[in-house]
Design a protein around this motif. Structure first.
Motif, mmCIF file in Angstrom:
data_model
loop_
_atom_site.group_PDB
_atom_site.id
_atom_site.type_symbol
_atom_site.label_atom_id
_atom_site.label_comp_id
_atom_site.label_asym_id
_atom_site.label_seq_id
_atom_site.Cartn_x
_atom_site.Cartn_y
_atom_site.Cartn_z
ATOM 1 N N TYR A 266 0.808 -1.238 0.032
ATOM 2 C CA TYR A 266 -0.164 0.114 -0.137
ATOM 3 C C TYR A 266 0.905 1.217 -0.108
ATOM 4 O O TYR A 266 0.395 2.386 0.103
ATOM 5 N N ASP A 267 2.094 1.204 0.244
ATOM 6 C CA ASP A 267 2.865 2.342 0.096
ATOM 7 C C ASP A 267 4.498 2.164 -0.612
ATOM 8 O O ASP A 267 4.834 1.217 -1.058
ATOM 9 N N THR A 282 0.693 6.521 -1.088
ATOM 10 C CA THR A 282 -0.134 5.548 -0.977
ATOM 11 C C THR A 282 -1.397 5.308 -2.025
ATOM 12 O O THR A 282 -1.160 6.578 -2.741
#
Length: 787
Positions: A266-267, A282
């Motif tokens: 997610y990052d 993100t």
């Protein structure tokens, strides 16, 4: 100088070999939505999808791809690395194969690891490439192998576990004259001095810390690593100093210039060399996806994702994304395809070999139109799941019906989803489970239109499985199979293809009941399902009717043909026949015990047969001659598991869907026309730069002179301007597979420019005289040849 050395050593390679470029007759139709790895160099971004590569030119914004058509293997890619020094893209695969792609797209297959018999197949995975001073340190599931980029050959292999055992190495880096390896299986970090000439000795490797480490990278004078517990460390004098704990396990770590880039699901985190966080990117609601890897060039960040291809963003606006991706279908695992009139429809929902729709598949639809892909996401499909067979209305080709093996039939008009036909608004019905009134499942599979524009479709697990629907009137009808299937819910798991022959008989295949024929005129129904009928299996997966009204049957264990379709219901002992061919003078059954997944008939009555494990076969009309046998090893097929085949009669392009992607082959045959009025010859004139004349293999449709728009039964004579006969061909007599100089394939004639004496003709004007042998229609075309 480097490129001169490179060329010199390539000529001496024996274990590795250059792959063939198939771009003349083949096209790729791969999906680029899911990205495994990204890298940068030579003013390009390189992105690896499941089994193909695409490049994005940073100067021109042009997108190009490298696929099996260019010579890639089609196997599962795990990692890539671009060498600026040698101008080579390295591709690592799950099975241990390595491919080197050069600037001209030529592909060198390096098979040393793949074919190493002393290594188990499950430890050959390529995890990471680390280039240093002309050598590439290859991290694998058995250790480290060294590859010399200048000589294009392997050096040493390091087995660094206890006693010289194999251990998983996830990544390596070079720091302060040492090589560091992040290892799994409790082997922590291994370290050795690069100047040590005996690194093949496991005792020369020092173990640092304990546990499992997934990444390790050096940035300037700093060294960073991440452990499997998601904790990041700086290594100072081989001591681990804890820096940070990530919410998700980092999947990829790269160093670009003086930046450390760490990517999790997610990052994307970008640090300077002192581990100061400069940027955290993100996902968001608009781009709800998973990240896989990232790189940067100047101020731009390029992120590989699971469902959008590559997302581009910037340091200034990290919440704004641009999508970078070649056109392609939504997914590589196409389940059913349907081509026609230059279009192609693709579905991805499926069911198991035993017709189990669980777990349900919520995939969209892909539509190739005017050489451009238009993808319809699942949230636009009115909830229709497990989409499979596609039926195009022949009288309104903008109207398409797609079977759902859960929810009915989806209707699409002019490319827009319009209606979901189910038990509330159509003649379709759900299965009924005793003592479970809430059970609901409308399991539609095979669907096809007949000559009058009526669609016939099969519903599984009901007593009246065969349905007909007339789009013009909106009328539905249902037909019972209870005579041969007393209990619709339990006596038949599901139905495969449905085809309609010249007598109006509907044919379908069952999982328990073999071949089933039905004709509503007289309510006739009959099955052929046992060895007494010469059926090798009761599981029928594919059916096709040819121009002679013969039914070709693909089963779980081989190929059969029903020659007497017209007398099927009257025959006291109906039986199907195997095709017997001679191999080295010995009679053999054609495709004996092969799982036949699909059969299609082209405009010349040739048969295209897909299999579960052996690729695609292209047979002559009677099956006696194999024109082509395409496999993963001799063609751009990315897999030998064939899901479906479809032929566009407009140009003879054959689309082949495999479990790992879709390709198409320009066979050149086309469907015959009804009249000769639109017949034409091309190229015209034939100029020297076309380089078309004199070739003997007319199966290569890019060669020779083509005559399109022929009717089903024609004689074509080619004469010079003085009327001297130069060449002649007749439908169903002179076929391309038989090595004629002039042949007719369905609605297309191909001439290699040779005369009756087998010499290439001279410059001049030639007359092409076409005669329809049934209607006596004629047409004359003129052709100019310049040599």
């Amino acid at each position: 100088m480097l490129k001169q050395i490179l060329t010199f050593f390539i000529s001496f390679i024996t274990i590795s070999g250059f792959s063939q470029d198939y771009s003349t007759l083949w096209e790729q139709h791969f999906s680029y939505y899911e990205i495994k790895d990204v890298d940068q160099g030579d003013n390009k971004i390189f992105a690896a999808s499941e089994n193909a590569i695409f490049t994005y030119d940073l100067l021109t914004a042009e997108i190009d791809n490298i696929t099996t058509v260019n010579g890639l293997s089609g196997d599962n890619i795990t990692t890539i690395h671009y060498s600026d020094v040698y101008d080579i893209l390295l591709i690592g695969y799950e099975n241990g194969l390595i491919e080197a792609v050069f600037n001209d797209k030529s592909v060198l297959s390096v098979v040393d690891i793949l074919e190493k018999e002393t290594l188990s197949p499950d430890v050959k995975k390529i995890n990471h490439f680390n280039e240093y001073e002309g050598l590439v340190y290859i991290s694998t599931d058995y250790g480290i192998s060294v590859y010399d980029l200048e000589r294009l050959e392997f050096g040493d292999t390091y087995f660094m576990g206890n006693g010289g055992s194999q251990i998983i190495v996830n990544q390596t880096t070079i720091f302060d004259g040492n090589i560091y390896a992040a290892c799994s299986s409790g082997n922590a970090i291994k370290k050795a001095n690069l100047t040590n000439p005996n690194l093949v000795d496991y005792l020369q490797w020092q173990t640092i810390s304990v546990g499992n480490f997934i990444t390790i990278q050096s940035v300037n004078d700093k060294l960073y690593t991440v452990r499997l517990n998601r904790v990041a460390y700086e290594m100072i004098d081989d001591a681990l100093i804890q820096l940070n704990t990530y919410a998700d396990l980092p999947l990829d770590t790269k160093v670009v210039d003086e930046y450390l880039i760490i990517t999790s699901r997610y990052d994307v985190f970008i640090y300077d060399s002192d581990y100061n966080l400069l940027l955290n990117i993100t996902t968001n609601d608009e781009y709800d996806t998973l990240f896989s890897s990232a790189t940067l060039v100047n101020n731009n960040i390029y992120i590989g994702t699971s469902s959008f291809g590559v997302l581009k963003t910037t340091f200034e606006n990290p919440t704004e994304f641009d999508v970078i991706r070649p056109e392609g279908p939504l997914n590589n695992n196409a389940f059913r395809i349907q081509a026609g009139n230059g279009d192609l429809w693709v579905t991805f929902g499926d069911y198991t070999l035993s017709y189990n729709p669980a777990p349900v598949r919520r995939y969209g639809i892909s539509h190739l139109v005017d050489d451009s892909w238009r993808n319809i996401p699942f949230d636009s499909l009115l909830g229709a799941r497990n989409l499979n067979y596609i039926a195009i209305n022949p009288f309104n080709t903008d109207q398409v019906f797609i079977s759902s093996y859960q929810d009915g039939i989806l209707e699409i008009n002019n490319g827009e989803v319009s209606t979901l036909l189910d038990n509330t608004n159509s003649g379709l019905e759900s299965l009924v489970v005793p003592n479970n009134p809430n059970a609901y499942s409308i399991r539609q599979s095979g669907s096809v239109f007949d000559r009058s524009g009526v669609m016939w479709t099969m519903t599984s697990r009901v007593d009246r499985p065969l349905k007909s629907f007339n789009p013009s009137s909106g009328q539905w009808q249902s037909f019972s199979f209870e005579e041969i299937i007393p209990d619709g819910l339990n006596d038949e798991a599901g139905f495969s293809d449905v085809v309609v022959d010249g007598n109006g008989t509907k044919w379908t295949g069952g999982f328990f009941n073999g071949l089933i024929g039905f004709n509503e005129n007289g309510n006739l129904i009959r099955q052929v399902d046992g060895l007494e009928n010469n059926m090798p299996s009761e599981i029928v997966r594919a059916l096709a009717i040819d121009s002679r009204n013969q039914l070709w049957i693909g089963t779980f264990k081989g190929l059969r043909v029903l020659y007497n379709t017209s007398g099927f219901f009257e025959d006291p002992d109906p039986s199907v026949s195997e095709i017997v061919i001679l191999e080295d003078g010995i009679p053999q059954e054609l495709l004996s015990n092969q799982f036949i997944s699909d059969i299609k008939v082209d405009g010349s009555d040739n048969k295209w047969v897909g299999t579960l494990t052996s690729g695609v076969f292209y047979f002559s009309p009677d099956g006696q001659e194999t024109i082509y046998h395409f496999t993963k090893d001799n063609s751009p097929l990315p897999s030998n598991t064939i899901n479906d085949i479809s032929i566009d009669d407009k140009d003879g392009r054959v689309y082949i869907a495999t479990e790992k992607g879709m390709v198409s082959f320009l066979s050149g045959g086309s469907k015959p026309e009804d009249e000769l009025k639109n017949a034409f010859v091309y190229p015209n004139p034939v100029r020297p730069e076309h380089d078309l004349l004199g070739y003997n293999d007319l199966n290569n449709i890019t060669k020779g002179v083509k005559i399109k728009g022929l009717t089903e039964n024609v004689n074509v004579k080619i004469t010079d301007i003085e009327g001297n006969l130069v060449a002649e061909a007749q439908s169903n007599v002179n076929q391309r597979s038989s090595n004629y100089n002039f042949a007719i394939d369905g609605g297309t004639g191909v001439w290699n420019g040779k005369n009756l004496a087998n010499n290439v003709v001279a410059t001049g004007v030639y007359l092409i005289m076409i005669s329809d042998l049934d209607s006596f229609e004629t047409k004359v075309l003129k052709l100019l040849i310049v040599r």
